[in-house]
Scaffold this motif. Structure first.
Motif, PDB file in Angstrom:
ATOM      1  N   ILE A 210      -5.408  10.667  10.450  1.00  0.00           N
ATOM      2  CA  ILE A 210      -5.299  11.517   9.264  1.00  0.00           C
ATOM      3  C   ILE A 210      -5.055  12.962   9.659  1.00  0.00           C
ATOM      4  CG2 ILE A 210      -6.527  12.324   7.212  1.00  0.00           C
ATOM      5  CD1 ILE A 210      -8.088   9.713   7.239  1.00  0.00           C
TER       6      ILE A 210
ATOM      7  N   SER B 233      -3.646  18.459   1.314  1.00  0.00           N
ATOM      8  CA  SER B 233      -4.060  17.202   1.932  1.00  0.00           C
ATOM      9  C   SER B 233      -3.483  15.992   1.207  1.00  0.00           C
ATOM     10  CB  SER B 233      -5.586  17.101   1.944  1.00  0.00           C
ATOM     11  OG  SER B 233      -6.101  17.039   0.627  1.00  0.00           O
ATOM     12  N   GLY B 234      -3.112  16.160  -0.051  1.00  0.00           N
ATOM     13  CA  GLY B 234      -2.593  15.045  -0.825  1.00  0.00           C
ATOM     14  C   GLY B 234      -3.655  14.217  -1.508  1.00  0.00           C
ATOM     15  N   TRP B 235      -4.929  14.535  -1.318  1.00  0.00           N
ATOM     16  CA  TRP B 235      -6.008  13.806  -1.980  1.00  0.00           C
ATOM     17  C   TRP B 235      -6.207  14.317  -3.400  1.00  0.00           C
ATOM     18  CZ3 TRP B 235      -9.186  15.214   2.883  1.00  0.00           C
ATOM     19  CH2 TRP B 235      -8.834  14.359   3.927  1.00  0.00           C
TER      20      TRP B 235
ATOM     21  N   ASN C 137       2.454  18.663  -3.991  1.00  0.00           N
ATOM     22  CA  ASN C 137       1.377  17.757  -3.587  1.00  0.00           C
ATOM     23  C   ASN C 137       0.862  16.906  -4.740  1.00  0.00           C
ATOM     24  OD1 ASN C 137       1.255  18.759  -0.886  1.00  0.00           O
ATOM     25  ND2 ASN C 137       0.228  20.573  -1.663  1.00  0.00           N
TER      26      ASN C 137
ATOM     27  N   LYS D  76       0.846  -1.190   0.000  1.00  0.00           N
ATOM     28  CA  LYS D  76       0.000   0.000   0.000  1.00  0.00           C
ATOM     29  C   LYS D  76       0.890   1.252   0.000  1.00  0.00           C
ATOM     30  CE  LYS D  76      -3.859  -2.159   2.479  1.00  0.00           C
ATOM     31  NZ  LYS D  76      -4.751  -2.079   3.669  1.00  0.00           N
TER      32      LYS D  76
ATOM     33  N   CYS E  80       0.845   7.105  -5.853  1.00  0.00           N
ATOM     34  CA  CYS E  80       1.730   6.090  -5.276  1.00  0.00           C
ATOM     35  C   CYS E  80       3.192   6.468  -5.424  1.00  0.00           C
ATOM     36  CB  CYS E  80       1.470   4.735  -5.918  1.00  0.00           C
ATOM     37  SG  CYS E  80       1.664   4.723  -7.714  1.00  0.00           S
TER      38      CYS E  80
ATOM     39  N   LYS F 129       2.297   4.981  -0.248  1.00  0.00           N
ATOM     40  CA  LYS F 129       1.732   6.300  -0.006  1.00  0.00           C
ATOM     41  C   LYS F 129       1.982   7.192  -1.221  1.00  0.00           C
ATOM     42  CE  LYS F 129       2.315   6.143   5.020  1.00  0.00           C
ATOM     43  NZ  LYS F 129       2.884   6.839   6.203  1.00  0.00           N
ATOM     44  N   ASN F 130       1.248   8.295  -1.277  1.00  0.00           N
ATOM     45  CA  ASN F 130       1.467   9.207  -2.401  1.00  0.00           C
ATOM     46  C   ASN F 130       2.785   9.951  -2.284  1.00  0.00           C
ATOM     47  OD1 ASN F 130       0.882  10.930  -0.318  1.00  0.00           O
ATOM     48  ND2 ASN F 130      -1.002  11.730  -1.202  1.00  0.00           N
TER      49      ASN F 130
ATOM     50  N   THR G 131      -4.554   4.026  -2.262  1.00  0.00           N
ATOM     51  CA  THR G 131      -5.643   4.566  -1.440  1.00  0.00           C
ATOM     52  C   THR G 131      -5.609   6.086  -1.306  1.00  0.00           C
ATOM     53  OG1 THR G 131      -4.305   4.268   0.571  1.00  0.00           O
ATOM     54  CG2 THR G 131      -5.769   2.458  -0.068  1.00  0.00           C
ATOM     55  N   GLU G 132      -4.536   6.723  -1.676  1.00  0.00           N
ATOM     56  CA  GLU G 132      -4.401   8.162  -1.455  1.00  0.00           C
ATOM     57  C   GLU G 132      -4.353   8.945  -2.769  1.00  0.00           C
ATOM     58  OE1 GLU G 132      -1.013   8.829   1.003  1.00  0.00           O
ATOM     59  OE2 GLU G 132      -1.856   7.818   2.750  1.00  0.00           O
TER      60      GLU G 132
ATOM     61  N   TYR H   7     -10.989  18.246   7.157  1.00  0.00           N
ATOM     62  CA  TYR H   7      -9.530  18.160   7.266  1.00  0.00           C
ATOM     63  C   TYR H   7      -8.932  19.503   7.679  1.00  0.00           C
ATOM     64  CZ  TYR H   7      -4.681  17.237   5.880  1.00  0.00           C
ATOM     65  OH  TYR H   7      -3.320  17.093   5.870  1.00  0.00           O
TER      66      TYR H   7
END
Length: 613
Positions: free
Chosen positions: A263, A445-447, A520, A141, A174, A143-144, A170-171, A236
């Motif tokens: 988070i 936020s990185g989303w 980001n 998994k 990758c 992370k970004n 998930t974010e 957030y």
């Protein structure tokens, strides 16, 4: 007798007229049935939005391209020579016609577009499928913010050993956004994937283009605006106090969840107004409307409202609609049939009918009274207020009965899948719009960020397109100056807004985006790796950041086959811009002073501008 005979003649005349009318209507139906089922966007918009007028002169100061960025061109092809991707996600409650990837994207186009970069197969070989079903191969998994070393030292050895690895994203990413210059080819591969390989399926693209054509059928440019009011983002950043009643509770509940999940590392209760002053909260639709009016956009400007949902509901859009009556969305441009055809056939879901709580019986009330404790005691509290169906309906109705948010129902999951389709349509329109204004982007936020992705693709495809990049911290300070007099601003305030937003369109805005947005999300600012520059145009000074990273001006020179055609096109645009500017000046001389110089006087005569009414 005479009276009765007259009645008979009258009745016979009425029957004859009725029969003739019926024959005429049937004839009209026969010869005009084809016209009755045709959907006309122009007729529909003229009925719903009568303020849209005939084509007007295109004001280049509001809709024209940014000349200083015209030399930048999209060029993500490899400059030098230099695994299997197995779909594992499964969207719930979508039409059985699609797999999760093909629900949005064209699978064949994705594979064919990347055939020179990555070998992509639709399924694993037979001898590895059993291992996948029993989860025998390693699962990662990333992370970004994962670095290239993570893949070289962690994933690559496992891939060589097990022949298969699983990656769960998930974010929204990758790999870290900024890579060293030696890995520029991987950045260009990112651009080829995002802007060329990932294409929406043909049904989405067709309807999206039709929506753009319907907007342009009026002969006027249009602006796309995405509010960015999303519950997770608001939670957030701690923007709950900017809302009222139930929306504040819903934001705080989600923020508490984020704190428990790790988070968010901050406290539950934060000063939302301080967050707004720091630029951490979205601009409200009312504020965006005031900014556009200060820029000089007339009240009849066509504004497309992007985004599948706006947290806070239509109530937040009332001030914006009062300023710009021609505010449209997908429901204004598409019929229900067109949208349902896009969704595809779906299995019926059980009806979600609200059930009132069972009333307590007399024996239960007496039993509660007997358990209340020894007398004397105060009178029992009044009965609880009844919860009416309209208060329970909607995804937020749970908050009236419980402190815990329930798991999404099948209907909720289906609506989430539908919103992906609506966002895809809005994305197509926002990329094609004559101007784009984000309510919220590069939030840190990185989303995945809708506005950031739109701005990145507009920058890649045509850097000179009119894309506003407002600094929310600066905008908040400007509104604090005139907070008590927002609808009657001073002329100096209007000039300050114009200066800031015009700068955000050009190099200054790009440099700021490179500092704040690119760390980001690379796709929100794919410069300089995925662009080239026409050398025959104006020279550009290279700008570097404090860390030595080039922020602007380090693009490669465009190949020869791109140089001549694009240079001629830019020169023609300059000539047209000069002619249009002269036309605008002449029109202003005929029609009177510019709107921005008479903003106050216009509002003085418009009672609807008063927010307290």
């Amino acid at each position: 007798m005479v009276f009765k005979s007259k009645i008979k003649w009258v009745a016979l005349l009425v029957l004859t007229l009725s029969l003739g009318s019926m024959v005429a209507h049937l004839s009209m139906t026969k010869f005009s049935s084809m016209n009755l089922i045709q959907y006309s966007a122009k007729d529909a918009l003229s009925h719903d939005f009568p303020n849209i007028v005939s084509p007007v002169i295109r004001n280049k100061r509001l809709w024209g391209t940014v000349r200083s960025l015209a030399s930048l061109q999209p060029y993500a092809n490899p400059r030098n020579s230099y695994p299997e991707i197995q779909e594992s996600t499964r969207s719930k409650q979508i039409s059985y016609k699609f797999k999760s990837f093909s629900y949005l994207y064209d699978e064949e186009q994705f594979i064919a577009s990347l055939k020179n970069d990555v070998n992509i197969v639709k399924s694993l070989p037979e001898h590895l499928k059993a291992a996948r079903r029993s989860n025998e191969f390693p699962i990662f998994k990333p992370k970004n913010s994962a670095s290239p070393n993570f893949y070289i030292k962690e994933i690559l050895p496992n891939l060589k050993k097990a022949k298969v690895v699983g990656l769960i994203i998930t974010e929204g990413g990758c790999l870290q956004s900024i890579l060293p210059p030696s890995m520029s080819e991987f950045q260009r591969l990112r651009c080829r994937v995002a802007f060329h390989a990932l294409q929406f399926r043909s049904e989405i693209q067709t309807l999206g283009r039709q929506m753009v054509e319907r907007l342009r059928a009026w002969g006027q440019p249009f602006l796309s605006y995405h509010p960015g009011l999303v519950r997770d983002t608001l939670a957030y950043h701690g923007c709950a106090e900017l809302f009222q009643d139930v929306h504040t509770e819903l934001i705080q509940y989600r923020r508490a969840q984020m704190i428990r999940q790790g988070i968010v590392s901050d406290e539950l209760n934060v000063d939302s107004h301080l967050q707004r002053e720091n630029g951490s909260c979205p601009l409200m639709p009312e504020e965006v409307g005031l900014l556009l009016r200060a820029m000089g956009y007339p009240s009849k400007t066509i504004i497309y409202l992007a985004g599948s949902q706006t947290f806070g509901g239509q109530r937040l859009l009332i001030p914006l609609r009062a300023m710009f009556a021609n505010l449209v969305d997908r429901t204004s441009l598409c019929s229900k049939t067109e949208l349902s055809d896009l969704v595809g056939p779906e299995t019926p879901l059980p009806s979600d009918i609200f059930q009132l709580p069972r009333p307590k019986s007399e024996s239960e009330i007496k039993e509660e009274w007997s358990r209340a404790g020894p007398r004397p005691r105060p009178l029992p509290p009044p009965p609880e207020r009844r919860i009416y169906p309209h208060e329970k309906e909607g995804w937020y109705g749970w908050i009236t009965e419980t402190d815990k948010e329930p798991n999404p129902s099948p209907r909720d999951l289906r609506m989430q899948a539908h919103r992906l389709l609506w966002d895809a349509l809005d994305y197509i329109i926002s990329v094609e719009a004559d101007a784009f204004f984000p309510g919220f982007n590069n939030d840190g936020s990185g989303w995945p960020d809708f506005s950031g992705l739109v701005m990145g693709q507009r920058l890649y495809e045509r850097a000179s397109s009119r894309t506003y990049r407002p600094d929310r911290k600066t905008i908040a300070a400007l509104f604090d100056i005139t907070r008590g007099n927002m609808y009657h601003p001073k002329h100096d305030w209007t000039l300050s807004v114009k200066e800031h937003l015009n700068k955000s369109l050009s190099e200054e805005g790009l440099i700021r985006q490179s500092l704040l947005s690119k760390p980001n999300s690379f796709l929100s600012h794919p410069l300089p790796e995925c662009s080239c520059r026409i050398s025959s145009l104006e020279l550009t000074k290279q700008t570097e950041g404090k860390d030595g990273r080039v922020l602007y001006g380090d693009e490669h020179e465009c190949p020869i086959w791109m140089q001549s055609a694009e240079a001629v096109g830019v020169r023609n645009d300059d000539v047209e811009s000069a002619e249009d500017d002269n036309d605008v000046v002449e029109q202003q001389e005929r029609n009177g002073p510019d709107f921005t110089t008479s903003l106050t006087s216009t509002i003085d005569h418009d009672e609807e501008w008063d927010p307290n009414d």
